[in-house]
Design a protein around this motif. Structure first.
Motif, PDB file in Angstrom:
ATOM      1  N   GLY A  53     -37.022  21.972  -9.473  1.00  0.00           N
ATOM      2  CA  GLY A  53     -36.601  21.843  -9.563  1.00  0.00           C
ATOM      3  C   GLY A  53     -36.042  23.269  -7.954  1.00  0.00           C
ATOM      4  N   ARG A  54     -36.842  23.824  -7.437  1.00  0.00           N
ATOM      5  CA  ARG A  54     -36.497  25.020  -6.992  1.00  0.00           C
ATOM      6  C   ARG A  54     -36.060  24.924  -5.453  1.00  0.00           C
ATOM      7  NH1 ARG A  54     -38.767  30.499  -8.394  1.00  0.00           N
ATOM      8  NH2 ARG A  54     -39.497  29.829 -10.528  1.00  0.00           N
ATOM      9  N   ASP A  55     -36.599  23.590  -4.730  1.00  0.00           N
ATOM     10  CA  ASP A  55     -35.810  22.929  -3.475  1.00  0.00           C
ATOM     11  C   ASP A  55     -34.561  22.451  -3.613  1.00  0.00           C
ATOM     12  OD1 ASP A  55     -36.571  20.764  -4.904  1.00  0.00           O
ATOM     13  OD2 ASP A  55     -38.262  20.565  -3.529  1.00  0.00           O
ATOM     14  N   LEU A  56     -34.154  21.892  -3.883  1.00  0.00           N
ATOM     15  CA  LEU A  56     -33.163  20.939  -3.735  1.00  0.00           C
ATOM     16  C   LEU A  56     -32.011  22.279  -4.469  1.00  0.00           C
ATOM     17  CD1 LEU A  56     -31.279  18.752  -2.911  1.00  0.00           C
ATOM     18  CD2 LEU A  56     -32.043  17.647  -5.481  1.00  0.00           C
ATOM     19  N   LEU A  57     -31.987  22.467  -5.632  1.00  0.00           N
ATOM     20  CA  LEU A  57     -31.369  23.081  -6.825  1.00  0.00           C
ATOM     21  C   LEU A  57     -30.739  24.240  -5.569  1.00  0.00           C
ATOM     22  CD1 LEU A  57     -32.197  22.756 -10.328  1.00  0.00           C
ATOM     23  CD2 LEU A  57     -30.858  21.450  -9.188  1.00  0.00           C
ATOM     24  N   GLY A  58     -32.026  25.494  -5.055  1.00  0.00           N
ATOM     25  CA  GLY A  58     -31.459  26.432  -4.191  1.00  0.00           C
ATOM     26  C   GLY A  58     -30.935  25.502  -3.424  1.00  0.00           C
ATOM     27  N   VAL A  59     -30.864  25.141  -2.589  1.00  0.00           N
ATOM     28  CA  VAL A  59     -29.871  24.406  -1.543  1.00  0.00           C
ATOM     29  C   VAL A  59     -28.337  24.670  -2.858  1.00  0.00           C
ATOM     30  CG1 VAL A  59     -29.482  23.467   0.459  1.00  0.00           C
ATOM     31  CG2 VAL A  59     -32.131  23.832   0.262  1.00  0.00           C
ATOM     32  N   LEU A  60     -28.588  23.487  -3.334  1.00  0.00           N
ATOM     33  CA  LEU A  60     -26.897  22.760  -3.239  1.00  0.00           C
ATOM     34  C   LEU A  60     -26.489  23.739  -4.241  1.00  0.00           C
ATOM     35  CD1 LEU A  60     -27.836  19.660  -4.972  1.00  0.00           C
ATOM     36  CD2 LEU A  60     -27.060  20.371  -3.057  1.00  0.00           C
ATOM     37  N   ARG A  87     -30.960  25.583 -14.595  1.00  0.00           N
ATOM     38  CA  ARG A  87     -30.644  26.355 -13.167  1.00  0.00           C
ATOM     39  C   ARG A  87     -29.485  25.268 -12.522  1.00  0.00           C
ATOM     40  NH1 ARG A  87     -34.303  28.873 -10.354  1.00  0.00           N
ATOM     41  NH2 ARG A  87     -36.283  29.315 -11.208  1.00  0.00           N
ATOM     42  N   ALA A  88     -29.583  24.022 -12.770  1.00  0.00           N
ATOM     43  CA  ALA A  88     -28.355  22.941 -12.446  1.00  0.00           C
ATOM     44  C   ALA A  88     -26.871  23.458 -12.984  1.00  0.00           C
ATOM     45  CB  ALA A  88     -28.922  21.287 -12.676  1.00  0.00           C
ATOM     46  N   ALA A  89     -27.420  23.638 -14.278  1.00  0.00           N
ATOM     47  CA  ALA A  89     -25.874  23.745 -15.231  1.00  0.00           C
ATOM     48  C   ALA A  89     -25.057  24.934 -14.966  1.00  0.00           C
ATOM     49  CB  ALA A  89     -25.802  24.068 -16.832  1.00  0.00           C
TER      50      ALA A  89
END
Length: 228
Positions: A53-60, A87-89
């Motif tokens: 999820g590096r693309d979306l999580l990196g932005v958010l 990463r999300a947490a």
């Protein structure tokens, strides 16, 4: 039959000169631009075969308005799914759900669609061409009216993107941008749904993610080092 280690595959991100890193920056820029263009108080995002999820999580993780995004990251590899959850947490992204399941099944999308943004990055090159065309044709069943799809496809041995772009048009999408850099082996498209969305099928399979031994030429698995 050899099985690709999809956790180790992410190591190429550590090389700032790799195609994978270059592609990530382009996708993240497109996600950021899309968020800037959508002032909606609530948005839904689905990432298909999301990996870590590096693309979306990196932005958010860098945005103050991340709480308006509800996202489902669909990833079958348990190691990648675990990294994505961590990463999300760590970024406090409570609106991000990581579903450890087969993204080829329509049931994986129940409760997460229709979505405003579909991320289809590193996926189309890891299935047969008929499956890729069928997946594009099925995308309106995942979308809200006017939804955006971000997609990539490698061009290692041939360029399949003319067929893919035509398939997006046939499915009711309008091309917003298309990138095929000469110094890299990937293509990156941004399409917007102009046709009416369709209902999500209750069951069935959209595509089968192939093992490397069965993967067609020109797949996304190999992203070689950029020159210079």
């Amino acid at each position: 039959m050899t099985t690709k280690d999809w956790a180790a595959w992410h190591e190429a991100y550590e090389n700032p000169a790799s195609d994978l890193t270059f592609r990530l920056r382009e996708v993240q820029a497109a996600i950021s631009a899309w968020l800037d263009s959508r002032p909606d108080p609530a948005l839904r995002v689905v990432s298909i075969c999301a990996g870590e999820g590096r693309d979306l999580l990196g932005v958010l993780s860098t945005r103050s308005d991340a709480t308006r995004v509800a996202a489902r990251l669909i990833e079958l590899d348990p190691r990648n799914a675990a990294v994505a959850r961590t990463r999300a947490a760590a970024a406090g992204l409570s609106g991000v759900e990581v579903a450890e399941t087969d993204a080829g099944l329509y049931t994986a999308y129940k409760g997460a669609v229709p979505a405003d943004l579909i991320i289809l990055v590193g996926v189309l090159g890891n299935m047969t061409e008929p499956d890729a065309l069928a997946t594009i044709a099925a995308l309106p069943s995942l979308c809200t009216p006017g939804a955006t799809v971000l997609w990539t496809r490698g061009r290692q041995h041939h360029d399949p993107t003319p067929k893919l772009r035509a398939a997006f048009t046939a499915a009711g999408f309008a091309e917003q941008s298309y990138l095929a850099p000469q110094h890299s082996v990937f293509s990156f498209g941004v399409h917007r749904l102009e046709a009416q969305p369709r209902p999500l099928p209750a069951e069935g399979r959209m595509f089968t993610f192939l093992d490397p031994a069965d993967r067609p030429h020109g797949s996304e698995e190999l992203l070689r080092r950029r020159p210079g």
